[in-house]
Design a protein around this motif. Sequence first.
Motif, short mmCIF file in Angstrom:
data_model
loop_
_atom_site.label_atom_id
_atom_site.label_comp_id
_atom_site.label_asym_id
_atom_site.label_seq_id
_atom_site.Cartn_x
_atom_site.Cartn_y
_atom_site.Cartn_z
N TYR A 67 4.67 -10.97 -9.41
CA TYR A 67 3.45 -10.53 -8.73
C TYR A 67 3.48 -10.95 -7.26
O TYR A 67 3.69 -10.12 -6.38
CB TYR A 67 2.22 -11.08 -9.44
N THR B 187 0.95 0.35 -9.26
CA THR B 187 0.49 1.70 -9.56
C THR B 187 -0.27 2.30 -8.37
O THR B 187 -0.13 3.49 -8.07
CB THR B 187 -0.40 1.70 -10.80
N ALA B 188 -1.03 1.47 -7.68
CA ALA B 188 -1.80 1.95 -6.53
C ALA B 188 -0.89 2.42 -5.39
O ALA B 188 -1.31 3.23 -4.56
CB ALA B 188 -2.74 0.86 -6.03
N ARG C 159 0.98 -4.84 -12.18
CA ARG C 159 1.08 -3.41 -12.49
C ARG C 159 -0.02 -2.63 -11.78
O ARG C 159 0.21 -1.52 -11.30
CB ARG C 159 1.01 -3.18 -14.00
N ARG C 160 -1.23 -3.21 -11.68
CA ARG C 160 -2.34 -2.52 -11.02
C ARG C 160 -2.00 -2.26 -9.55
O ARG C 160 -2.21 -1.15 -9.04
CB ARG C 160 -3.61 -3.36 -11.13
N VAL C 161 -1.45 -3.27 -8.86
CA VAL C 161 -1.11 -3.10 -7.45
C VAL C 161 0.03 -2.10 -7.30
O VAL C 161 0.00 -1.23 -6.43
CB VAL C 161 -0.74 -4.45 -6.82
N ARG D 43 -1.00 -12.03 -15.05
CA ARG D 43 -0.26 -11.76 -13.82
C ARG D 43 0.47 -10.41 -13.90
O ARG D 43 0.57 -9.69 -12.90
CB ARG D 43 0.71 -12.90 -13.51
N ARG E 129 0.84 -1.19 0.00
CA ARG E 129 0.00 0.00 0.00
C ARG E 129 0.88 1.25 0.00
O ARG E 129 2.03 1.23 0.43
CB ARG E 129 -0.90 0.02 1.23
N GLN F 176 2.19 -4.79 -21.75
CA GLN F 176 1.93 -4.05 -20.52
C GLN F 176 2.88 -2.86 -20.36
O GLN F 176 3.00 -2.29 -19.28
CB GLN F 176 2.06 -4.98 -19.31
N THR G 251 -0.61 -7.83 -15.58
CA THR G 251 -1.67 -6.82 -15.44
C THR G 251 -2.00 -6.61 -13.96
O THR G 251 -2.12 -5.47 -13.49
CB THR G 251 -2.92 -7.25 -16.21
N ALA G 252 -2.15 -7.71 -13.22
CA ALA G 252 -2.46 -7.61 -11.79
C ALA G 252 -1.31 -6.94 -11.03
O ALA G 252 -1.54 -6.10 -10.16
CB ALA G 252 -2.73 -9.00 -11.23
N SER H 276 6.23 3.16 -9.88
CA SER H 276 6.04 2.79 -11.28
C SER H 276 7.38 2.40 -11.90
O SER H 276 8.44 2.82 -11.43
CB SER H 276 5.43 3.95 -12.08
#
Length: 256
Positions: free
Chosen positions: A78, A122-123, A118-120, A113, A54, A149, A115-116, A127
């Motif tokens: 991941y 980025t949050a 990168r999403r986490v 994997r 986080r 990606q 995609t998942a 980056s």
Amino acid sequence: MAGMGTLLVSLSGLTDGDDADRARAVAFAVELDRRGVPLTHLVQPRAAGAPPLRRADDLVRWIAGRVGAGDDLLLHGYDHTADPVGAWQNGSVPRIGRRTEFGALPRHEALLRLTAARRVLTATGLSTDGFAAPGWTASAGTVAALPEQGFTLCADETAIRSTLPGGPVLRARVLTFRSSEPWLRAEPAAGGRRALPAQALRSVRRAGVVRIGLRAKDLRKPHRVGAALEAIDAARSAGAVGSVHRGLFPVVAAAA
């Protein structure tokens, strides 16, 4: 592309480490700062079975500060699930090892994997467009999925390559403290204290590039930290200059 005399130092394993591991990482980074050598952080966005990273996490804030001061960041898989199972796997793919999350994936499974991951990432506010394969093993499907990606660099056990069409490939084997390393097995009692600096010198003289890959658990062993620092000093004395992975290829750096 990188010229003669490039030194790359990376650190992985902090995501699933503890506060003591992170304190040791801070101390190691200070030693690198004294030597003018940046650190590349290999980050997995979550540990298997644990919540994702986080933005407010102390580890994320520390890495962000380090990257802002000149370090670098590569996505390191991941969650390091051992040999992820999908509909594609029918028993014909052999088990490669515990940390080979992307070692045998076909393109579509690797893309899911990535995609998942990168999403986490980025949050968290972090980056990168660089990828370091868990276990330093990336399948052909993973390499094919990376550009989809937005990843422009992939580091594996024997090379660092641009994923752009016709992009350069830098051949250089990463030096680690994995038990499979022949140079480490030849010097078990000293834990690489003599062998790793010698390997670093050979690498810089032969290929012009030294890659030293450490894990958080390596920092728990003072003799490994000492060996790594001596190898870094040896490479620097031979003319190697500290760099980061995404600084190797001008076209990649421009795209970051």
